[in-house]
Design a protein around this motif. Structure first.
Motif, short mmCIF file in Angstrom:
data_model
loop_
_atom_site.label_atom_id
_atom_site.label_comp_id
_atom_site.label_asym_id
_atom_site.label_seq_id
_atom_site.Cartn_x
_atom_site.Cartn_y
_atom_site.Cartn_z
N GLY A 21 -4.34 -5.09 13.61
CA GLY A 21 -3.47 -3.93 13.54
C GLY A 21 -2.80 -3.57 14.84
O GLY A 21 -1.62 -3.22 14.86
N PHE A 22 -3.54 -3.65 15.95
CA PHE A 22 -2.94 -3.33 17.23
C PHE A 22 -1.76 -4.25 17.53
O PHE A 22 -0.70 -3.81 17.99
N GLU A 23 -1.95 -5.53 17.28
CA GLU A 23 -0.89 -6.49 17.58
C GLU A 23 0.34 -6.26 16.71
O GLU A 23 1.48 -6.33 17.18
N THR A 24 0.12 -5.96 15.43
CA THR A 24 1.23 -5.65 14.54
C THR A 24 1.97 -4.41 15.02
O THR A 24 3.21 -4.36 15.04
N ALA A 25 1.21 -3.40 15.44
CA ALA A 25 1.83 -2.17 15.93
C ALA A 25 2.65 -2.43 17.18
O ALA A 25 3.79 -1.95 17.30
N VAL A 26 2.11 -3.20 18.12
CA VAL A 26 2.84 -3.50 19.35
C VAL A 26 4.15 -4.22 19.02
O VAL A 26 5.21 -3.89 19.57
N GLU A 27 4.10 -5.19 18.12
CA GLU A 27 5.31 -5.94 17.78
C GLU A 27 6.36 -5.04 17.13
O GLU A 27 7.53 -5.04 17.53
N GLU A 28 5.95 -4.28 16.12
CA GLU A 28 6.92 -3.48 15.38
C GLU A 28 7.46 -2.31 16.21
O GLU A 28 8.66 -2.00 16.18
N ILE A 29 6.58 -1.66 16.96
CA ILE A 29 7.02 -0.54 17.79
C ILE A 29 7.83 -1.04 18.98
O ILE A 29 8.91 -0.53 19.29
N GLY A 30 7.31 -2.09 19.65
CA GLY A 30 7.99 -2.61 20.83
C GLY A 30 9.39 -3.11 20.52
O GLY A 30 10.34 -2.84 21.28
N ALA A 31 9.55 -3.82 19.42
CA ALA A 31 10.88 -4.33 19.06
C ALA A 31 11.86 -3.20 18.81
O ALA A 31 13.04 -3.27 19.19
N ARG A 32 11.39 -2.12 18.18
CA ARG A 32 12.28 -1.00 17.90
C ARG A 32 12.60 -0.20 19.17
O ARG A 32 13.70 0.34 19.30
N LEU A 33 11.67 -0.13 20.09
CA LEU A 33 11.97 0.51 21.36
C LEU A 33 13.03 -0.27 22.13
O LEU A 33 13.90 0.32 22.78
N VAL A 34 12.96 -1.59 22.03
CA VAL A 34 14.01 -2.42 22.65
C VAL A 34 15.35 -2.13 22.00
O VAL A 34 16.38 -1.95 22.68
N GLU A 35 15.37 -2.06 20.68
CA GLU A 35 16.62 -1.77 19.96
C GLU A 35 17.17 -0.39 20.35
O GLU A 35 18.39 -0.18 20.33
#
Length: 369
Positions: A21-35
């Motif tokens: 779950g942590f890894e999924t959260a980092v990917e989904e949140i991090g990508a949107r913060l980049v956007e």
């Protein structure tokens, strides 16, 4: 757009997400913060693949001691050392186990929020020393974090009652599937709507053994498909294997890393059987809901919070056996529950909303500092 932030995400295995779950959260949140225009740096544990960038996030690969007690903290220590030499506006630390390193981050005047996860000290894989460490780590996270992040109201309640501290509640998001990829399922040997599914790490608090035992006691005609394994639970895994070997209806697949097949399995299940008991908002549960799977979950407050009125619950092998038999006897009712779960996931657990709340938190942290 407001000012661009430099955000570091520390304490997980990193991205692409292949573990939990942590890894999924980092990917989904991090990508949107980049956007949203921010610079995001993700610290990853060294492996075979070492991309420098993924979905716009900058990746830093560092080693870790491969031991269940030392792996997380050793990697985070190296990550913090790297962090201190880089310009960073906000640090997001995942896992309260990393809290002994927070004073170093604070000494560098970097605002830090800690996502504390679930009640890690309750996990059976930890002995007395490990449990005591996690309880100390919780207290240190409260003392040394600028903000605590909880992913469920139940976790918020725990920190409020035990430590008299407030926290920010930000759940995980759920991917939504509108249809079953029947071609993928049938190519892999599965008949849509005619199997029961478990996806979990083989750890006692996830109750995989209880689910398999309950299923073997049932008169179910659909097979049970169990996806998962565990790096540090050999004895527990052997117990599950013995149960499965005694019943030809049970298939243990090990880990499945083909995301298209895994998505199809969620969407095509007659039931998704969820045994997790000590986490907060569980990503696998959300994935099943978003796929429209009828969920039968272990009866704890976290699962009831996430499922609301869309779930059914079990507490022992007998109630699990009855649940799978009932699902086979009335598949239309199961489909209706699955549709309701998908709609709940669509409205209550969206990654866009989650990421926006993380962005707001980061801005608040920087403003306070």
């Amino acid at each position: 757009m407001e000012g661009r932030l430099r955000i570091a995400m520390i304490g997980t295995r990193g991205v692409p997400a292949r573990y939990g779950g942590f890894e999924t959260a980092v990917e989904e949140i991090g990508a949107r913060l980049v956007e949203a225009g921010h610079e995001v740096r993700v610290y990853c544990r060294s492996g075979g693949e070492r991309m420098r960038e993924y979905r716009g996030m900058r990746l830093v690969h560092l080693p870790a001691v491969r031991h269940k007690v030392l792996e997380t903290l050793s990697h985070t220590a190296l990550s913090v050392g790297h962090l201190l030499g880089r310009r960073t506006d906000v640090a997001l630390v995942f896992n309260a186990a990393n809290s002994p390193l927070l004073p170093l981050v604070r000494a560098a005047r970097i605002p830090v929020a800690t996502h504390v996860d679930g009640l890690e000290w309750k996990r059976a894989k930890w002995n007395g020393t490990g449990r005591r460490y996690y309880l100390v780590a919780e207290r240190l996270a409260v003392r040394w974090s600028d903000e605590i992040i909880a992913d469920a109201r139940g976790i918020q309640d725990y920190y409020r009652e035990r430590y008299k501290t407030a926290s920010v509640m930000i759940p995980y998001g759920a991917p939504v599937q509108e249809a079953v990829d029947e071609e993928v399922l049938r190519a892999a040997g599965y008949e849509p709507g005619r199997y029961h599914l478990v996806v979990a790490r083989f750890e006692p608090e996830n109750h995989v053994d209880l689910i398999v035992e309950g299923y073997t006691r049932s008169a179910a005609t659909y097979p049970l498909v169990v996806v998962g394994s565990a790096p540090y639970a050999a004895e527990y895994t052997r117990g599950i294997e013995r149960l499965a070997e005694a019943d030809p209806r049970v298939t243990l697949t090990g880990g499945i890393w083909d995301q298209r097949l895994l998505d199809a399995l969620y969407a095509g299940a007659a039931t998704y059987l969820h045994g997790h008991s000590v986490g907060g908002t569980n990503p696998s549960l959300l994935r099943a809901m978003g796929a429209g799977a009828p969920v039968v979950a272990y009866d704890v407050n976290f699962n009831r919070e996430v499922l609301g009125e869309t779930g059914e619950f079990f507490a022992d092998a007998a109630s699990l056996a009855k649940a799978v038999e009932d699902a086979e006897a009335d598949p239309a009712r199961g489909r209706a529950r699955g549709d309701a779960a998908r709609e709940r996931a669509r409205t209550e657990y969206t990654w866009d909303d989650v990421a926006a709340r993380y962005e707001a938190l980061c801005r608040d942290l920087l403003a306070k500092r």
